[in-house]
Design a protein around this motif. Structure first.
Motif, PDB file in Angstrom:
ATOM      1  N   MET A 122       0.940  -1.290   0.069  1.00 15.04           N
ATOM      2  CA  MET A 122      -0.222   0.102   0.563  1.00 15.04           C
ATOM      3  C   MET A 122       0.560   1.188  -0.221  1.00 15.04           C
ATOM      4  N   PHE A 199      -3.449  -8.540  -1.267  1.00 14.61           N
ATOM      5  CA  PHE A 199      -3.905  -6.590  -0.682  1.00 14.61           C
ATOM      6  C   PHE A 199      -5.110  -6.388  -1.319  1.00 14.61           C
ATOM      7  N   ALA A 200      -5.760  -6.645  -2.478  1.00 14.60           N
ATOM      8  CA  ALA A 200      -6.989  -6.404  -2.980  1.00 14.60           C
ATOM      9  C   ALA A 200      -6.661  -7.517  -4.375  1.00 14.60           C
ATOM     10  N   ALA A 309      -8.787  -4.598   0.994  1.00 11.14           N
ATOM     11  CA  ALA A 309      -7.624  -4.948   2.180  1.00 11.14           C
ATOM     12  C   ALA A 309      -8.464  -4.887   3.353  1.00 11.14           C
ATOM     13  N   ASN A 312      -8.588  -8.722   3.557  1.00 11.19           N
ATOM     14  CA  ASN A 312      -8.198  -9.473   3.747  1.00 11.19           C
ATOM     15  C   ASN A 312      -7.302  -9.297   4.643  1.00 11.19           C
TER      16      ASN A 312
END
Lengths: 478, 94
Positions: A122, A199-200, A309, A312
């Motif tokens: 990020m 992450f995504a 995120a 996750n």
């Protein structure tokens, strides 16, 4: 300059592999040369470096002939620290290896280091790392880009012949651009995400950061493939060819008005125009196109990525791996919150908060639902554009690498710097950045994008342009 | 846009703890980001289907065949606290 240093400066990964195969270069000596350069790295590009070469390097007759590779710390590697730029995962040594790394190793690559990154990928500057910021080898006062900043810095400094990165909204392409390298984000689904810390999930893709387009093609050929451990992985539909295209005769390049005008730094715009002129000289024709939802794509991304995120990262709770901080009152909830308070840095907390807010009762449809509809619109913009043009060209980043600290107090300004790479991520299409000149003495990246699964087309066009642009990707190697 | 009370609520949902000084800062930063994001609410998206995944996924599940998995001690080896059988956590009732 020793022979090996000049080889490291002057030869691409592909050339080094050929030299090992021909017997002109010793794989063990080369590994040791890169390993010792990585161990002496002063840019904070690495979070782990091998103590020595493996007892047995992959044989010279394997496709990658034992060549070293640097791996972003987001990839799980069995027994080797995998910390994803986070204090929460400090010292974590996974019990298994990610598919992407396993595939490269099976093809004969040998990992010599793990690279620094923004925490859980990020960031756009590598400043959000619990292990400290990474510096740009072209100018150590500047950021290397992010989130795969360590991977890019390692290759630009000649501390790795090539590196593995990940790209969610631009995290391969933007640092490659800022460090004068080639960075390829494949079509979503081309490479398995198994063992890549999420992450995504609907956006994350692994890909190469390299010195040449041919190197990117070679690494991709050994990365892609469907994997039963990642149900979104489908692989590519045809093998990746060694790029050899020289002419762009008959090619139509679309130049989106929305990503090439306002907000692009003057020197970046100038280098971009030079690249377009070179493309025309090779026979391509240019056409102005429109991606009407490009600006909205940025907003949609900063809903979708934090939302995914926030879900996750709920796995980081101090139970199964990583650090735990017990709460004074001894409760489970207290342990969760203390662990996450201590373990996550400010940007990760900000995105978890943003994503949780966007997914919370009463706001879900206004934010997440709306952002998914915008995603449909931006994908539609590309579908329309590719009816008229073969590939799309933009600057990779509106600016060159900025000074360390310059944007770290303004999260929104940092987010806006991803405007050129995010639309392709939302549409799931492949994008490549190749160096196309300098501005303020810093490298500028040209981004090319193609329809989904159009990697061979993309690599061919990039190769033709790379030849004519003639940028020295070893320019920062000392 | 988003005030300190909402920030504390979202922090609780997120299992995050914020220092008193962080609450106001988070409210300011999130408001600024949300202010930019909200431009998407101005678009006409009536009848537009949401995109969850860009590649067609057949939802294919693996055959239900047992495969080798990590031995228990390896799976537990990275846990902050574990015994021979599982992860140890503070009692939820404590």
């Amino acid at each position: 300059m020793s022979d090996l240093t000049s080889i490291i400066r002057e030869q691409s990964a592909t050339e080094q592999i050929a030299a090992i195969k021909s017997g002109a270069l010793d794989a063990r000596e080369l590994f040791e040369a890169y390993r010792s350069r990585a161990a002496a790295d002063t840019f904070n590009a690495f979070t782990w470096v091998a103590d020595e070469a493996p007892a047995a390097l992959p044989a010279a007759d394997t496709p990658l002939a034992g060549l070293p590779v640097a791996v972003k710390d987001l990839f799980s590697t069995e027994g080797v620290p995998t910390q994803a730029g986070s204090k929460l995962l400090e010292g974590y040594r996974p019990p298994y290896t990610s598919t992407a790394v396993a595939k490269l190793e099976a093809a004969g690559a040998s990992m010599h280091g793990k690279t620094n990154q923004d925490e859980f990928a990020m960031g756009s500057s590598n400043e959000n790392s619990a292990f400290g910021p990474c510096q740009n080898p072209w100018d150590p006062e500047r950021i290397p880009g992010g989130s795969s900043g360590g991977s890019a810095a390692a290759v630009a400094a000649g501390h790795a012949p090539w590196a593995l990165g990940t790209d969610t909204g631009g995290s391969i392409r933007q640092p490659a651009a800022m460090c004068g390298l080639v960075g390829l984000k494949p079509t979503y689904g081309a490479v398995s995400r198994y063992g890549m810390i999420a992450f995504a999930s609907s956006l994350d893709q692994a890909g190469p950061i390299t010195r040449t387009v041919a190197d990117a093609a070679l690494m991709l050929e050994h990365l892609h493939g469907a994997d039963s451990r990642d149900m979104t992985s489908v692989g590519l539909r045809e093998p990746i060819a060694v790029p050899s295209r020289e002419s762009l005769e008959g090619l139509v390049i679309g130049v989106p008005a929305e990503l090439t005008g306002e907000g692009v730094e003057e020197g970046v715009a100038a280098a971009f125009q030079v690249a377009l002129a070179e493309a025309e000289a090779l026979g391509a024709s240019l056409e102005t196109i429109h991606l009407p939802h490009a600006e909205a794509a940025l907003s949609a991304y900063y809903v979708l990525a934090p939302a995914e995120a926030s879900s996750n990262l709920s796995r980081f709770d101090g139970v199964r791996y990583g650090n735990r901080v017990e709460d004074a009152d001894g409760t489970l909830l207290g342990m969760y919150t203390r662990t996450r308070h201590d373990g996550f840095g400010p940007e990760v907390k900000r995105r978890i908060m943003l994503g949780t807010y966007a997914l919370s009762a009463g706001y879900y449809d206004a934010y997440y639902g709306t952002a998914q509809r915008v995603r449909t619109k931006i994908a539609g913009d590309f579908t329309e554009a590719f009816k008229k043009v073969d590939v799309i060209a933009t600057p990779t980043s509106p600016t060159v690498a900025w000074k360390l600290g310059e944007k770290s107090s303004d999260p929104l300004a940092m987010y806006l710097s991803d405007i050129c790479t995010i639309p392709m991520s939302l549409a799931g299409i492949p994008g490549i950045s190749i160096p196309c000149g300098t501005s303020q003495g810093m490298p500028v990246g040209l981004q090319l994008a193609a329809p989904a699964f159009g990697e061979n087309l993309l690599l061919g066009v990039a190769h033709a342009l790379e030849r004519t642009l003639g940028f020295d990707t070893g320019g920062a190697i000392r | 846009m988003i005030d300190a009370k909402q920030v504390l609520h979202v922090a609780r949902l997120s299992r995050l703890e914020l220092e008193p000084g962080e609450v106001e800062q988070m409210a300011t930063e999130l408001s600024s980001i949300l202010g930019h994001i909200e431009q998407i609410s101005k678009l006409d998206l009536d009848g537009v289907e949401p995109t969850m995944h860009v590649v067609p996924i057949d939802g294919g599940l693996r055959d239900d065949e047992p495969e080798p998995s990590l031995p228990i001690e390896v799976a537990l080896s990275q846990a902050p606290k574990a015994n021979a059988e599982g992860f140890i956590v503070p009692s939820p009732q404590a």
